[in-house]
Motif scaffolding. Sequence first.
Motif, PDB file in Angstrom:
ATOM      1  N   LYS A  99       1.891  -2.619  43.347  1.00 30.89           N
ATOM      2  CA  LYS A  99       1.990  -1.194  42.878  1.00 30.89           C
ATOM      3  C   LYS A  99       1.181  -1.139  41.682  1.00 30.89           C
ATOM      4  N   SER A 100       1.243  -2.065  40.799  1.00 35.27           N
ATOM      5  CA  SER A 100       0.563  -2.136  39.552  1.00 35.27           C
ATOM      6  C   SER A 100       0.525  -3.361  39.074  1.00 35.27           C
ATOM      7  N   PHE A 101      -0.574  -3.423  38.136  1.00 27.30           N
ATOM      8  CA  PHE A 101      -0.803  -4.629  37.588  1.00 27.30           C
ATOM      9  C   PHE A 101      -0.953  -4.726  36.141  1.00 27.30           C
ATOM     10  N   LEU A 102      -0.516  -5.771  35.599  1.00 30.92           N
ATOM     11  CA  LEU A 102      -0.674  -5.683  33.971  1.00 30.92           C
ATOM     12  C   LEU A 102      -2.268  -5.875  33.480  1.00 30.92           C
ATOM     13  N   LYS A 103      -2.473  -5.642  32.242  1.00 34.59           N
ATOM     14  CA  LYS A 103      -3.963  -5.827  31.675  1.00 34.59           C
ATOM     15  C   LYS A 103      -4.337  -7.346  31.877  1.00 34.59           C
ATOM     16  N   ASN A 104      -5.629  -7.392  32.733  1.00 38.47           N
ATOM     17  CA  ASN A 104      -6.134  -8.744  32.694  1.00 38.47           C
ATOM     18  C   ASN A 104      -5.279  -9.748  33.989  1.00 38.47           C
ATOM     19  N   MET A 105      -4.238  -9.114  34.494  1.00 34.63           N
ATOM     20  CA  MET A 105      -3.591  -9.900  35.424  1.00 34.63           C
ATOM     21  C   MET A 105      -4.316 -10.639  36.596  1.00 34.63           C
ATOM     22  N   ILE A 106      -4.916  -9.739  37.103  1.00 32.73           N
ATOM     23  CA  ILE A 106      -5.519 -10.646  38.348  1.00 32.73           C
ATOM     24  C   ILE A 106      -6.360 -11.358  37.966  1.00 32.73           C
ATOM     25  N   ARG A 107      -6.979 -11.231  36.864  1.00 33.57           N
ATOM     26  CA  ARG A 107      -8.200 -12.078  36.398  1.00 33.57           C
ATOM     27  C   ARG A 107      -7.583 -13.338  35.663  1.00 33.57           C
ATOM     28  N   ILE A 108      -6.704 -13.306  35.064  1.00 37.37           N
ATOM     29  CA  ILE A 108      -5.885 -14.520  34.490  1.00 37.37           C
ATOM     30  C   ILE A 108      -5.332 -15.331  35.745  1.00 37.37           C
ATOM     31  N   ILE A 109      -4.592 -14.906  36.760  1.00 35.32           N
ATOM     32  CA  ILE A 109      -4.414 -15.359  37.789  1.00 35.32           C
ATOM     33  C   ILE A 109      -5.154 -16.070  38.495  1.00 35.32           C
ATOM     34  N   VAL A 110      -6.298 -15.533  38.799  1.00 38.35           N
ATOM     35  CA  VAL A 110      -7.450 -16.002  39.326  1.00 38.35           C
ATOM     36  C   VAL A 110      -8.144 -17.321  38.654  1.00 38.35           C
ATOM     37  N   GLY A 111      -8.093 -17.090  37.432  1.00 36.07           N
ATOM     38  CA  GLY A 111      -8.756 -18.124  36.426  1.00 36.07           C
ATOM     39  C   GLY A 111      -7.593 -19.173  36.306  1.00 36.07           C
ATOM     40  N   THR A 112      -6.389 -19.182  36.689  1.00 38.08           N
ATOM     41  CA  THR A 112      -5.275 -20.039  36.587  1.00 38.08           C
ATOM     42  C   THR A 112      -5.461 -20.722  38.129  1.00 38.08           C
ATOM     43  N   ALA A 113      -5.697 -20.021  38.982  1.00 39.20           N
ATOM     44  CA  ALA A 113      -5.709 -20.583  40.456  1.00 39.20           C
ATOM     45  C   ALA A 113      -6.978 -21.563  40.605  1.00 39.20           C
ATOM     46  N   LEU A 114      -7.937 -21.059  39.821  1.00 40.91           N
ATOM     47  CA  LEU A 114      -9.155 -22.104  40.137  1.00 40.91           C
ATOM     48  C   LEU A 114      -9.105 -23.460  39.302  1.00 40.91           C
ATOM     49  N   GLU A 115      -8.449 -23.261  38.240  1.00 39.68           N
ATOM     50  CA  GLU A 115      -7.923 -24.600  37.558  1.00 39.68           C
ATOM     51  C   GLU A 115      -7.227 -25.399  38.557  1.00 39.68           C
ATOM     52  N   ILE A 116      -6.249 -24.782  39.400  1.00 39.53           N
ATOM     53  CA  ILE A 116      -5.480 -25.569  40.223  1.00 39.53           C
ATOM     54  C   ILE A 116      -6.247 -26.061  41.392  1.00 39.53           C
ATOM     55  N   GLY A 117      -7.057 -25.234  42.022  1.00 37.34           N
ATOM     56  CA  GLY A 117      -8.104 -25.409  43.076  1.00 37.34           C
ATOM     57  C   GLY A 117      -9.225 -26.609  42.855  1.00 37.34           C
ATOM     58  N   ASN A 118      -9.409 -26.468  41.645  1.00 35.43           N
ATOM     59  CA  ASN A 118     -10.604 -27.626  41.333  1.00 35.43           C
ATOM     60  C   ASN A 118      -9.848 -29.173  40.675  1.00 35.43           C
ATOM     61  N   GLY A 119      -8.346 -29.172  40.941  1.00 37.11           N
ATOM     62  CA  GLY A 119      -7.750 -30.133  40.713  1.00 37.11           C
ATOM     63  C   GLY A 119      -7.304 -30.554  39.271  1.00 37.11           C
ATOM     64  N   ARG A 120      -7.350 -29.648  38.499  1.00 38.14           N
ATOM     65  CA  ARG A 120      -6.897 -30.089  37.064  1.00 38.14           C
ATOM     66  C   ARG A 120      -5.333 -30.102  36.960  1.00 38.14           C
ATOM     67  N   PHE A 121      -4.854 -28.999  37.803  1.00 39.02           N
ATOM     68  CA  PHE A 121      -3.190 -29.010  38.004  1.00 39.02           C
ATOM     69  C   PHE A 121      -2.794 -29.281  39.476  1.00 39.02           C
ATOM     70  N   SER A 122      -1.649 -29.307  39.418  1.00 42.69           N
ATOM     71  CA  SER A 122      -0.866 -29.261  40.983  1.00 42.69           C
ATOM     72  C   SER A 122      -0.628 -27.856  41.058  1.00 42.69           C
ATOM     73  N   GLU A 123      -0.070 -27.623  42.505  1.00 41.79           N
ATOM     74  CA  GLU A 123       0.199 -26.025  42.921  1.00 41.79           C
ATOM     75  C   GLU A 123       1.350 -25.523  42.086  1.00 41.79           C
ATOM     76  N   LEU A 124       2.234 -26.659  41.564  1.00 39.52           N
ATOM     77  CA  LEU A 124       3.439 -26.102  41.007  1.00 39.52           C
ATOM     78  C   LEU A 124       2.825 -25.670  39.377  1.00 39.52           C
ATOM     79  N   HIS A 125       1.940 -25.835  38.920  1.00 46.75           N
ATOM     80  CA  HIS A 125       1.442 -25.378  37.738  1.00 46.75           C
ATOM     81  C   HIS A 125       1.768 -23.744  37.822  1.00 46.75           C
ATOM     82  N   MET A 126       1.341 -23.103  38.910  1.00 47.00           N
ATOM     83  CA  MET A 126       1.370 -21.569  38.988  1.00 47.00           C
ATOM     84  C   MET A 126       2.784 -21.238  38.509  1.00 47.00           C
ATOM     85  N   LYS A 127       3.971 -21.948  39.164  1.00 49.27           N
ATOM     86  CA  LYS A 127       5.086 -21.394  38.801  1.00 49.27           C
ATOM     87  C   LYS A 127       5.566 -21.915  37.205  1.00 49.27           C
ATOM     88  N   GLU A 128       5.236 -22.963  36.700  1.00 47.65           N
ATOM     89  CA  GLU A 128       5.497 -23.297  35.407  1.00 47.65           C
ATOM     90  C   GLU A 128       4.824 -22.536  34.384  1.00 47.65           C
TER      91      GLU A 128
END
Lengths: 243, 243
Positions: free
Chosen positions: A188-217
């Motif tokens: 419905k709505s997103f916070l300022k920069n929310m999608i871009r920060i989620i993507v930035g975090t997901a890319l760190e996970i995808g690149n192997g720097r963190f595990s999947e669980l990192h997103m929940k943490e």
Amino acid sequence: MNILIKIVYDGTNFYGFQYQPDKRTVENELTLGIQNTIKEKTKIYYAGRTDRGVHALGQYANFKSDTTIDIGNLPRVINYNLPEDVSVIGAKYVDDDFHARFSAKKKKYRYVVYRSRYRNALLCNRAYEYPFDLNIEKMRTSMNYLLGEHDYNSFMGRNAIVKDTIRSIDSVDIIENRNFLYFDFVGKSFLKNMIRIIVGTALEIGNGRFSELHMKEVLDKKNRKAAGPTAPSCGLYLLDVEY
Amino acid sequence: MNILIKIVYDGTNFYGFQYQPDKRTVENELTLGIQNTIKEKTKIYYAGRTDRGVHALGQYANFKSDTTIDIGNLPRVINYNLPEDVSVIGAKYVDDDFHARFSAKKKKYRYVVYRSRYRNALLCNRAYEYPFDLNIEKMRTSMNYLLGEHDYNSFMGRNAIVKDTIRSIDSVDIIENRNFLYFDFVGKSFLKNMIRIIVGTALEIGNGRFSELHMKEVLDKKNRKAAGPTAPSCGLYLLDVEY
């Protein structure tokens, strides 16, 4: 009549969407273009703001006007009064109480990553070029922790002014298309920069720097410092708004 | 070593490909970028020239150099020395007698038409926006008259300097993809403006102004005045060169 228009823009050369008195913003140009078309001052309501550099394939605005310009011709006439990096691609009449922002049920955003070892000049300012390896399945799993209603404080840009940081993400799809990776968000709505920060975090996970669980943490910490970097604005597109 | 590189550019802000002493051209920028990378003056051979405003997803160049830069890293280092609207997307060693222009077997061009009643700001300078009806099958039939070896004098831009106007088109495919229409041309070489004049003529046929046979009549007249308008350069892409 209450008129709804659908708008496309290339965000590259704008200081964001929102009106600013001395800067070139999308709202400034649109408001001028519409008022110059209908030859009257009217209040224009927009579906949402986008940050500096963010693009739109489906931004919306509504305004009341008694213009006699044919509704099928209206986009073309407004376009004549707009610069080349913003255009109207549709117009229709809506109910009197329709409001481009408050009537919005869902917003769809796409974040475009271009996976290549070398930069591509034709994608300059149009995608985030990412040359490193990515585990797509790992990123997909990590996104599941974000679905539903949460306090997304960790994924909010600094200096944002909001009453609360509770939001709800309906879906996140990660789509592979040749060298491109699309992150499609619906909510419905997103916070300022929310999608871009989620993507930035997901890319760190995808690149192997963190595990999947990192997103929940990160989510649980409710602290911007826990999340990854803000992915560049040029990869983000407001795709559409559902009414 | 003889090095072959593959190049992408957005032609919008260049005065065409070919070197000009006081203008911003793709060749000027590439030659500077390559020489600044390998730190030596070397002759650079390019696969072909493109007109002002035309883009490339697969332009090629070769040059001799004893640079010790790793071939996998070379595109990145050259890109560092190039402006954002041109980039190198690949590099490899080739035989000493390889020549980017003379060794070319085929060139592939795509002309992109965007079919919509209203202009789309994100396609500005990237496609030819065409709002009128088109009969695709009629255009396909008309293209058959152009296949093989012919004197394409009718489809050559004025002021072009060439020994003869005989060329050979191997194939023309017209591909529908959502709102886009791609005209894909394959041939060994093309005359100045040839593809853009063919597309301009085909669109007049598709829109019902002429019959399919008009394309053959234009070809037979060997006179530029018989053909349709030159379609805008922003729709044309040099897609690839086959060696």
